[in-house]
Enzyme design. Structure first.
Site, PDB file in Angstrom:
ATOM      1  N   LYS A 118      32.978  27.037 -18.156  1.00  0.00           N
ATOM      2  CA  LYS A 118      32.667  28.384 -17.922  1.00  0.00           C
ATOM      3  C   LYS A 118      33.709  29.731 -18.206  1.00  0.00           C
ATOM      4  O   LYS A 118      33.359  30.510 -18.491  1.00  0.00           O
ATOM      5  CB  LYS A 118      31.965  28.787 -16.487  1.00  0.00           C
ATOM      6  CG  LYS A 118      32.802  28.670 -15.345  1.00  0.00           C
ATOM      7  CD  LYS A 118      32.245  29.115 -14.191  1.00  0.00           C
ATOM      8  CE  LYS A 118      33.105  29.192 -12.993  1.00  0.00           C
ATOM      9  NZ  LYS A 118      32.501  29.079 -11.519  1.00  0.00           N
ATOM     10  N   ARG A 119      34.971  29.137 -18.569  1.00  0.00           N
ATOM     11  CA  ARG A 119      36.084  30.063 -18.836  1.00  0.00           C
ATOM     12  C   ARG A 119      35.835  30.555 -20.527  1.00  0.00           C
ATOM     13  O   ARG A 119      36.109  31.450 -20.846  1.00  0.00           O
ATOM     14  CB  ARG A 119      37.245  29.397 -18.764  1.00  0.00           C
ATOM     15  CG  ARG A 119      37.704  29.582 -17.149  1.00  0.00           C
ATOM     16  CD  ARG A 119      39.219  29.646 -17.088  1.00  0.00           C
ATOM     17  NE  ARG A 119      39.381  29.776 -15.478  1.00  0.00           N
ATOM     18  CZ  ARG A 119      40.410  30.542 -15.171  1.00  0.00           C
ATOM     19  NH1 ARG A 119      41.606  30.712 -16.075  1.00  0.00           N
ATOM     20  NH2 ARG A 119      40.721  30.879 -13.933  1.00  0.00           N
TER      21      ARG A 119
END
Ligand code: GLU
Length: 494
Positions: free
Chosen positions: A253-254
């Site tokens: 998700k980064r």
């Protein structure tokens, strides 16, 4: 034999696109063979599982158009379909293995386990602990038992040798027993671990094919052994390649939004997202790019899955979504657009902020148009503020981004409390601290409250906007990020 497949999500966070991807392939495989696809909730980790997460997973899979014939919400002959509701059953299976000598009761403490691993390391051995390391002399076991010490049940595994796993896509794979530890089956609180519950439930639910992510391959030897110990037939295993970021690292998700909620709020069509997931490592025999779920099922062949890590690329997804949108009739486009953004369920919470501030309907979009946008296109100049330097702005955006990543409750009061607390801890006036967030979320500070806007937009799109704003401001250097992260962690602990 009826083919039965399942998706078995753990409800410990946002609904992940990876879950939808694996669910899609399980469903396509089952339907293509006239079989059944079921859904089971694996919530044995009681600390991290939440009912909200479970609900979001069910809702988002349904939104995508996936459906199951058995599950916690629809029932079925093999229920309950939530492992926490099956808790009582697993102990009996673990004890059955203890009686047969395939598992043992283990009273080792955490400190002893560390010590044992250390000793193995020093002896040049793999740190996976074996029964020969773990088992205590009978009198010591009796002593700890009499003292009521906590214990777990662990399975026995071979000390060494090769375990061969047959995988539908990969053929026989050799794994080294020396690297497999005596897995805990039943925890000291009486809850089963994933491994025990997963094997018992797949058996009782008559699952014939386990199609799951490749990250579970190292667990396969333990599962194979458990099936042997119980004398049950093991389902056929199929480990799918993991989705990757464009730079080939594991989807995270980064680097890429991973929550299905994000894609929904951004205005992707569910059929387009599903179509794109169907193209992850798989293609239609005629290589066409646009296809529906029904077409995928009709032409599905699991052997066409290619093992090179499929890349989940937002630009390609957006292109495909555009193809789907352009093929809608104008009437359908209008209807779908209204359904997406201009519906009462989504907009009603905004009305109380908008209504007192407008004199005509045409004032609404300038005030609240950001609720119907994706990322906000702003320039660094928009962040100029007489009390804040550029570094202050970056610092605020970075700390806020981290805070929002860890934020569990997404209502406006929780958001306000955590962000204003952070402002004070960092030595900013609350109003100043919120300024860059207004720009990041709404593109302007002359609109209604930014925490209200974030509550309406949802976690994923809000986080993405703050991260996007940070990038517009030049991001953070590695060195800075490291120092700031340390500071952030210290703030969280205090
Ligand atoms: N609960 C596991 C997960 O969250 C299921 C893995 C499996 O399919 O065996 O991915």
């Amino acid at each position: 034999m009826t083919i039965r497949t399942r998706i078995a999500p753990s409800p410990t966070g946002d609904p992940h696109v990876g879950t939808a991807y694996i669910a899609l392939f399980n469903l396509a495989f089952a339907r293509q063979h006239g079989g059944e696809f079921i859904l089971r909730i694996e919530d044995t980790d009681q600390q991290r599982s939440t009912p909200e997460s479970e609900q979001m997973i069910l809702d988002s899979l349904r939104w995508l158009g996936l459906s199951w014939s058995e599950g916690p919400d629809v029932g079925g002959p093999h229920g309950p379909y939530r492992q926490s509701e099956r808790k009582g059953m697993y102990r009996e299976y673990a004890e059955r293995l203890v009686e047969a000598g395939h598992a043992f009761i283990c009273y080792r403490t955490a400190a002893e386990l560390d010590q044992l691993r250390e000793e193995r390391k020093e002896a040049g051995l793999h740190t996976a602990l074996k029964a020969s390391d773990l088992e205590l002399p009978a009198d010591e076991v009796a002593k700890r038992q009499a003292a009521g010490a906590p214990y777990v049940i662990r399975m026995r595994v071979p000390e060494q040798g090769i375990c061969v796993i047959e995988d539908m896509l990969r053929g026989p794979i050799e794994l080294d027993w020396a690297q497999v530890d005596c897995q805990i089956l039943l925890k000291s609180d009486g809850m089963p671990t994933y491994h025990l519950a997963n094997v018992v439930d797949d058996h009782l639910m008559q699952i014939t094919h386990v199609i799951r992510g490749e990250e579970w391959l190292p667990s396969a030897p333990k599962h194979k052994l458990l099936y042997e110990y119980f004398g049950w037939q093991m389902p056929t295993l199929c480990h799918m390649p993991l989705l990757r970021n464009p730079d080939k690292t594991k989807l995270s998700k980064r680097k890429n939004p991973t929550s299905i909620n994000f894609y929904k709020r951004m205005g992707y069509l569910p059929e387009a997202l599903l179509n794109y997931l169907g193209r992850m490592g798989w293609s239609m025999p005629d290589e066409r790019e646009k296809f529906s779920l029904a077409e995928m099922i009709e032409h599905f062949d699991i052997q066409r899955v290619s093992l090179g890590g499929p890349i989940f690329d937002l630009e390609k997804l957006s292109w495909l979504n555009g193809v789907w949108l352009r093929e809608l009739s104008p009437e359908d486009f209008a209807a779908r657009y209204l359904q997406w953004g201009l519906n009462a369920a989504y907009l009603t919470p905004a009305i109380e902020h908008v209504q007192p501030r407008v004199s005509t309907f045409s004032d609404v979009v300038p005030l609240a148009g950001h609720l119907l946008s994706g990322l906000i296109e702003v320039q660094p100049e928009a962040f100029v503020h007489k009390k804040l330097s550029q570094d202050d702005v970056r610092r605020i955006l970075q700390f806020a981004a981290w805070q929002l990543d860890t934020q569990r409750y997404w209502d406006k009061d929780s958001l306000f409390n955590c962000l204003s607390g952070l402002a004070k801890a960092l030595g900013f006036k609350v109003g100043e601290f919120f300024f860059p967030l207004f720009i990041a979320i709404a593109g302007t500070s002359s609109t209604f409250s930014v925490v209200d806007a974030m509550a309406i937009l949802g976690a994923d799109l809000s986080r993405a906007r703050v991260r996007h704003a940070l990038n517009v401001m030049g991001g953070t250097s590695k060195k800075e990020a490291k120092a700031w992260e340390k500071e952030f962690k210290a703030l969280q602990e205090s």
